[in-house]
Structures are given as C-alpha cells and as structure tokens.
Design a protein around this motif. Structure first.
Motif, PDB file in Angstrom:
ATOM      1  N   UNK A  29       0.804  -1.140   0.157  1.00  0.00           N
ATOM      2  CA  UNK A  29      -0.132   0.032  -0.079  1.00  0.00           C
ATOM      3  C   UNK A  29       0.765   1.343   0.117  1.00  0.00           C
ATOM      4  N   UNK A  30       2.047   1.088   0.202  1.00  0.00           N
ATOM      5  CA  UNK A  30       2.907   2.280   0.319  1.00  0.00           C
ATOM      6  C   UNK A  30       2.669   3.169   1.704  1.00  0.00           C
ATOM      7  N   UNK A  31       3.265   4.207   1.770  1.00  0.00           N
ATOM      8  CA  UNK A  31       3.108   5.037   3.088  1.00  0.00           C
ATOM      9  C   UNK A  31       4.513   5.032   3.653  1.00  0.00           C
ATOM     10  N   UNK A  32       4.292   6.341   4.737  1.00  0.00           N
ATOM     11  CA  UNK A  32       5.564   6.520   5.489  1.00  0.00           C
ATOM     12  C   UNK A  32       5.049   6.285   6.822  1.00  0.00           C
ATOM     13  N   UNK A  33       5.990   5.787   7.693  1.00  0.00           N
ATOM     14  CA  UNK A  33       5.999   5.459   8.993  1.00  0.00           C
ATOM     15  C   UNK A  33       6.888   5.794   9.984  1.00  0.00           C
ATOM     16  N   UNK A  34       6.765   5.883  10.952  1.00  0.00           N
ATOM     17  CA  UNK A  34       7.822   6.148  12.041  1.00  0.00           C
ATOM     18  C   UNK A  34       8.181   4.749  12.901  1.00  0.00           C
ATOM     19  N   UNK A  35       9.339   3.965  12.759  1.00  0.00           N
ATOM     20  CA  UNK A  35       9.397   3.017  13.157  1.00  0.00           C
ATOM     21  C   UNK A  35      10.706   2.829  14.171  1.00  0.00           C
ATOM     22  N   UNK A  36      10.415   2.135  15.244  1.00  0.00           N
ATOM     23  CA  UNK A  36      11.334   2.002  16.339  1.00  0.00           C
ATOM     24  C   UNK A  36      11.521   0.452  16.397  1.00  0.00           C
ATOM     25  N   UNK A  37      12.060   0.079  17.650  1.00  0.00           N
ATOM     26  CA  UNK A  37      12.393  -1.316  18.151  1.00  0.00           C
ATOM     27  C   UNK A  37      11.317  -1.953  18.380  1.00  0.00           C
ATOM     28  N   UNK A  38      10.376  -2.977  17.576  1.00  0.00           N
ATOM     29  CA  UNK A  38       9.142  -3.443  18.111  1.00  0.00           C
ATOM     30  C   UNK A  38       7.941  -2.425  18.108  1.00  0.00           C
ATOM     31  N   UNK A  39       7.961  -1.391  17.470  1.00  0.00           N
ATOM     32  CA  UNK A  39       6.847  -0.284  17.295  1.00  0.00           C
ATOM     33  C   UNK A  39       6.967   0.478  15.997  1.00  0.00           C
ATOM     34  N   UNK A  40       5.567   0.720  15.582  1.00  0.00           N
ATOM     35  CA  UNK A  40       5.292   1.456  14.372  1.00  0.00           C
ATOM     36  C   UNK A  40       4.322   2.428  14.590  1.00  0.00           C
TER      37      UNK A  40
END
Length: 166
Positions: free
Chosen positions: A125-136
């Motif tokens: 689907x695409x998109x932009x995400x903020x990603x950390x260790x074991x979380x989005x």
C-alpha cells in the motif's frame, strides 16, 4: 468435643505436601530492574550500529540515539497524547491518538520479526511510517517528523504497488 488437628512438625514427611519444583524461576523486581537497565544501556549501541546500506527513504533517529520501549502507552505519552487501545492481540497492540494536529496509530509488537512482517505487508500500500524497536507509528508524513522528536525511531517510506499519483 473435637480437637483441632495437630500441625505437622518440620521434617515429618508423612503429613507434608509434596514439594513441586519448577525449572523456571520467577523473576524478582530486582531481576526485572536489572534487565531493564541493561536493555536501556545497550539500546543506544544497537540503534547506532545498524547493518546494511541505508535507503534514501529512511531518516536517522534523533541525536540522543534513544528509542522508546515497545509499549503503546509509553510511546503515546512521549508524543503528547493518551492512546485509546483498539486492538489487543498476541501478535500486536494498537492504540489510536487523536490530536488537533492529526490522528495517528501506534502499533507495538512482542517480537521484532512481527513488526518487520507487518511492514512488509504494508509495503503493498505504500506510505510513510515512524519505526522503532518493536513499534510503528502510522500517520500523515508531515506529522511524523514532529512526533519523532521524543520517542526516536526512523522514518521509513514504503513503496506501493501499482500506478502512483499523477
């Protein structure tokens, strides 16, 4: 008149319940605190030593190098909201934050591989995400950079499948 039952004496095996031992030890508060402190001490090293080539669509974590732990309520508090939990499952937890600047979804995972599987699925689907260790964190792209200031993480842009916007 009934007499109260005599208490078994120490060493009187005939009246004692069998002792059941488990090979698994229950962690004490001290053990949990030591594990948490150790994880926090190693976390900056892990976030600073990523392997592989960096994609131009990924931005680095804040200068502090600290990334929030994988708990919806903690990440929500760091971003300035109180999350309403909408999904409670073995493989993930999701909380929704509604703010005047925009709404966003915080998803946490018990294992890093589950997070990566979820992101691979979302890549369609695409998109932009903020990603950390074991979380989005899922939000509009212009909201992600301000959110990133406190919990840390990286901004990851996923390519969608099919024709793009014209």
């Amino acid at each position: 008149m009934l007499q109260p039952a005599a208490r078994p004496r120490r060493g009187d095996a005939s009246q004692q319940q069998p002792l059941v031992r488990s090979s698994r030890r229950t962690p004490t508060r001290r053990h949990r605190a030591a594990a948490a402190a150790g994880a926090l001490a190693v976390l900056p090293l892990l976030t600073a030593c990523g392997g592989g080539a960096a994609s131009p669509s990924v931005s680095a974590a804040p200068a502090a190098g600290v990334v929030a732990p994988a708990k919806v309520e903690v990440i929500a508090g760091l971003t300035g909201c109180t999350a309403r939990i909408r999904t409670e499952a073995d493989e993930l937890r999701e909380g929704v934050c509604r703010t005047p600047k925009g709404d966003y979804l915080i998803t946490t995972f018990p294992e890093e591989r589950l997070k990566e599987t979820r992101l691979e699925s979302a890549a369609v689907y695409g998109g932009t995400y903020l990603v950390g260790m074991r979380w989005v964190v899922s939000a509009e792209p212009d909201l992600l950079e301000p959110l990133r200031a406190r919990p840390g993480g990286t901004i990851r842009k996923l390519r969608g499948v099919g024709p793009g916007p014209r």
